[in-house]
Each structure stands twice: as structure tokens, then as C-alpha cells.
Scaffold this active site. Sequence first.
Site, PDB file in Angstrom:
ATOM      1  N   LYS A  15       0.823  -1.219   0.000  1.00  0.00           N
ATOM      2  CA  LYS A  15       0.000   0.000   0.000  1.00  0.00           C
ATOM      3  C   LYS A  15       0.851   1.261   0.000  1.00  0.00           C
ATOM      4  O   LYS A  15       0.603   2.176  -0.768  1.00  0.00           O
ATOM      5  CB  LYS A  15      -0.877   0.074   1.254  1.00  0.00           C
ATOM      6  N   ARG A  90      -9.633   2.234   9.037  1.00  0.00           N
ATOM      7  CA  ARG A  90      -9.143   0.906   9.384  1.00  0.00           C
ATOM      8  C   ARG A  90     -10.162   0.092  10.173  1.00  0.00           C
ATOM      9  O   ARG A  90      -9.881  -1.032  10.565  1.00  0.00           O
ATOM     10  CB  ARG A  90      -7.875   1.065  10.218  1.00  0.00           C
ATOM     11  N   ARG A 129      11.294  -6.041   5.444  1.00  0.00           N
ATOM     12  CA  ARG A 129      11.200  -4.589   5.627  1.00  0.00           C
ATOM     13  C   ARG A 129      11.796  -4.192   6.977  1.00  0.00           C
ATOM     14  O   ARG A 129      12.409  -3.129   7.096  1.00  0.00           O
ATOM     15  CB  ARG A 129       9.729  -4.151   5.551  1.00  0.00           C
ATOM     16  N   ARG A 135      11.599  -0.765  11.452  1.00  0.00           N
ATOM     17  CA  ARG A 135      10.358  -0.428  12.155  1.00  0.00           C
ATOM     18  C   ARG A 135      10.166  -1.339  13.350  1.00  0.00           C
ATOM     19  O   ARG A 135      10.204  -2.557  13.231  1.00  0.00           O
ATOM     20  CB  ARG A 135       9.161  -0.567  11.202  1.00  0.00           C
ATOM     21  N   ARG A 146      -0.949  -7.623  14.043  1.00  0.00           N
ATOM     22  CA  ARG A 146      -1.476  -6.647  13.083  1.00  0.00           C
ATOM     23  C   ARG A 146      -2.337  -7.341  12.018  1.00  0.00           C
ATOM     24  O   ARG A 146      -3.337  -6.789  11.579  1.00  0.00           O
ATOM     25  CB  ARG A 146      -0.315  -5.887  12.438  1.00  0.00           C
TER      26      ARG A 146
HETATM   27  P1  AMP Z   1       0.814   1.291   9.255  1.00  0.00           P
HETATM   28  O1  AMP Z   1       2.060   2.057   8.960  1.00  0.00           O
HETATM   29  O2  AMP Z   1      -0.347   1.728   8.395  1.00  0.00           O
HETATM   30  O3  AMP Z   1       1.016  -0.206   9.224  1.00  0.00           O
HETATM   31  O4  AMP Z   1       0.390   1.662  10.751  1.00  0.00           O
HETATM   32  C1  AMP Z   1       1.219   1.352  11.845  1.00  0.00           C
HETATM   33  C2  AMP Z   1       0.408   1.324  13.113  1.00  0.00           C
HETATM   34  O5  AMP Z   1      -0.182   2.616  13.348  1.00  0.00           O
HETATM   35  C3  AMP Z   1      -0.765   0.379  13.120  1.00  0.00           C
HETATM   36  O6  AMP Z   1      -0.384  -0.960  13.437  1.00  0.00           O
HETATM   37  C4  AMP Z   1      -1.658   0.989  14.188  1.00  0.00           C
HETATM   38  O7  AMP Z   1      -1.171   0.717  15.486  1.00  0.00           O
HETATM   39  C5  AMP Z   1      -1.469   2.474  13.936  1.00  0.00           C
HETATM   40  N1  AMP Z   1      -2.473   2.968  12.975  1.00  0.00           N
HETATM   41  C6  AMP Z   1      -2.263   3.355  11.681  1.00  0.00           C
HETATM   42  N2  AMP Z   1      -3.412   3.746  11.104  1.00  0.00           N
HETATM   43  C7  AMP Z   1      -4.381   3.587  12.040  1.00  0.00           C
HETATM   44  C8  AMP Z   1      -5.788   3.815  12.049  1.00  0.00           C
HETATM   45  N3  AMP Z   1      -6.440   4.233  10.962  1.00  0.00           N
HETATM   46  N4  AMP Z   1      -6.457   3.558  13.201  1.00  0.00           N
HETATM   47  C9  AMP Z   1      -5.821   3.140  14.303  1.00  0.00           C
HETATM   48  N5  AMP Z   1      -4.505   2.885  14.362  1.00  0.00           N
HETATM   49  C10 AMP Z   1      -3.779   3.106  13.241  1.00  0.00           C
END
Ligand code: AMP
Length: 195
Positions: A15, A90, A129, A135, A146
Site C-alpha cells: 500500500k 481501518r 522490511r 520499524r 497486526r
Molecule cells: P501502518 O504504517 O499503516 O502499518 O500503521 C502502523 C500502526 O499505526 C498500526 O499498526 C496501528 O497501530 C497504527 N495505525 C495506523 N493507522 C491507524 C488507524 N487508521 N487507526 C488506528 N490505528 C492506526
Amino acid sequence: MKRRLVLLGPPGSGKGTQGELLAARLGIPTISTGALFRDQMARGTALGVEAQTYIAQGHLVPDRVTNAMVANRLTQADAARGFILDGYPRNVPQVAVLDGILDQAGTPIEAALEMRLDEDLIVSRLLKRAEIEGRADDTEPVIRARLEVYHSQTEPIIDVYRSRGLLVSVDSLGTIEEVSEAVMRALGLEQLDNQ
Ligand code: AMP
């Protein structure tokens, strides 16, 4: 041309990468909630401190915090011409909040792009990654958490956008360029010319 998009798909489905390519092609920003949270954490803000414990465990940050952050980001000038939301909404309640924000402005979401990828590939991609980007939430137990959150809370919103006739699905298998071509085709855009 569609200029207000949401990206859907499990963590590690490409994504972020495809969102950036698409944004460059369309001349609009990507708004990644994960990236916004990581920035807040790096700067040690109150929001970052609050988000950190959830992110470290692979859980969703509470909607109250996330929705306010997104609402604020969407008011910034660069989002007026369009945007690609990466990682938001989400869960189903976030869809309703996003609808509320955008309906008020008369600027609804025009397409939801779903990136599909096999679960085994997801885990190996994310572990790779972790080596490159470092990360903290790319460890195997947190990746599994996740994915579980994705299946239980995020996957249902695919049907919401499908029922609105906005869903476009793309297989995320292949090189970045191949997937990018598939994304452009699916959205009815021509591939980048010699870039
Ligand atoms: P990502 O980089 O999109 O994988 O996001 C990393 C982490 O940020 C996720 O595992 C969540 O803990 C938090 N996060 C990102 N977007 C959201 C969202 N829309 N709602 C709640 N938590 C989020």
C-alpha cells in the site's frame, strides 16, 4: 479522474509504495496514518506518546485520537485537490467518521483500491522490511497481531466500499513496476511515461 482515494489491504501488501507512486502520478499527497503516528512518536509529542503503546503491540490507536489527527490533516491546503489515504479508515466506525468529514465538504471518496497478497508472503515481506527500515512493529509476533487486527477490524470495510460500487482490487504479486502498472490499469490511468 479520481482524486480522492482510500487504499485497503493488509500490512505488507505494498500500500505504502503503491500509494506514493500513485500520488506522484496524480500530483496529490498520500496521507498515511502510520507515517503520521511515527512522525509524532519521533518528535515525542503527547499524541506520539499516547499512540506508541498501541502501535508497539500491533493494536489500533483509539479512534478518538486517530480521527482527530486525520480530520486535521485533511484541512491542510495540499489535500484540497485530492488525496490518497493509506491506512485509514481501518475499521467500520472510522469509515462513518470519514464519510461525515467528506460529506460536509461535498468531496466524497471516489475509489477504494484494495491490494491483495497471500498471508505467507506478507509475513516474509514484513520481516524483510524490518531489516531495511528498522520499524519496531515489524517483529513476527507484532506482525501476527497486526494481521489479526486487519482480518477482524479492517477487512469488513472492503465490503462497505464494494457495496458502494467503489472497490477496485489489484493483486500485489510481482515487481513494484508490475504492480504499479496493474494499479494504473485498474484505475483507468495510463502508466507513467518513461519515468
Ligand atoms: P501502518 O504504517 O499503516 O502499518 O500503521 C502502523 C500502526 O499505526 C498500526 O499498526 C496501528 O497501530 C497504527 N495505525 C495506523 N493507522 C491507524 C488507524 N487508521 N487507526 C488506528 N490505528 C492506526
